[in-house]
Design an enzyme around this catalytic site. Structure first.
Site, PDB file in Angstrom:
ATOM      1  CG  ASN A  28       4.320  -1.909  -8.012  1.00 45.70           C
ATOM      2  OD1 ASN A  28       3.458  -2.652  -8.459  1.00 45.70           O
ATOM      3  ND2 ASN A  28       5.595  -2.250  -7.980  1.00 45.70           N
TER       4      ASN A  28
ATOM      5  CB  ALA B 153      -0.898  -0.002   1.232  1.00 41.52           C
ATOM      6  CE1 TYR B 154       4.514   3.043  -3.782  1.00 37.66           C
ATOM      7  CE2 TYR B 154       2.860   1.411  -4.344  1.00 37.66           C
ATOM      8  CZ  TYR B 154       4.162   1.865  -4.400  1.00 37.66           C
ATOM      9  OH  TYR B 154       5.114   1.131  -5.054  1.00 37.66           O
ATOM     10  CG  LEU B 155       1.643   4.080   3.832  1.00 36.35           C
ATOM     11  CD1 LEU B 155       2.526   3.875   5.050  1.00 36.35           C
ATOM     12  CD2 LEU B 155       0.231   3.581   4.076  1.00 36.35           C
TER      13      LEU B 155
ATOM     14  CG  LEU C   7      -2.120   7.842  -0.682  1.00 38.29           C
ATOM     15  CD1 LEU C   7      -0.919   8.593  -1.234  1.00 38.29           C
ATOM     16  CD2 LEU C   7      -3.222   8.818  -0.295  1.00 38.29           C
TER      17      LEU C   7
END
Length: 158
Positions: A144, A29-31, A82
């Site tokens: 990604n 997961a992208y924060l 996000l």
């Protein structure tokens, strides 16, 4: 800190599987994210986790910081993703002095298969296996972070 230098390709066919090691299921997961930086959390086979910070806008190389974190913290952080959480299985495919990492995506990105190779420097020239398709190094649609933002496989436009 490490310098990440890599080339990325789409994969054409299944011949890469002949030399592949056992895969690892990754959820990431992208924060935080911007064109020249990102923070992501990754969970490996539902058993361990890492947080990674990347800086730099170069198509081929960026500064990278990675740290192990408690699995429970990573799972909580993923609730703040996000866009979508990336779900893929990564296979290592040794080839001479290089190791290709082949990512087979699941969920929203099912059908996408990408290979990347990390390089010791930007002038290194790994052998390009026959199973590689078009090079997408520098094509932001295939990083990604962009996949998470769009939640879809990039459309080909030539």
């Amino acid at each position: 800190m490490a310098r990440e230098i890599e080339r990325k390709f789409l994969v054409d066919g299944d011949d890469w599987k002949d030399g592949a090691e056992k895969g690892v299921r990754l959820k990431q997961a992208y924060l935080l994210g911007a064109a020249d930086r990102s923070a992501r959390v990754r969970v490996f086979d539902d058993s361990r986790a890492r947080i990674t910070l990347k800086f730099g806008g170069s198509a081929m190389s960026r500064d990278e910081f990675e740290y192990d974190i408690p699995l429970e913290d990573a799972l909580e952080m993923m609730t703040h993703a996000l866009g979508s959480v990336i779900d893929k299985t990564r296979y290592r495919v040794p080839d001479g002095n290089f190791v290709w990492e082949v990512d087979v995506y699941h969920g929203d990105h099912a059908g996408l298969v990408v290979a990347e190779v990390e390089l010791p420097d930007e002038t290194a020239t790994p052998r390009l296996p026959d199973w590689l398709g078009r090079e997408v190094t520098g094509d932001r649609r295939y990083i990604n972070q962009a996949l998470a933002e769009t939640g879809a496989i990039p459309e080909e436009n030539g």
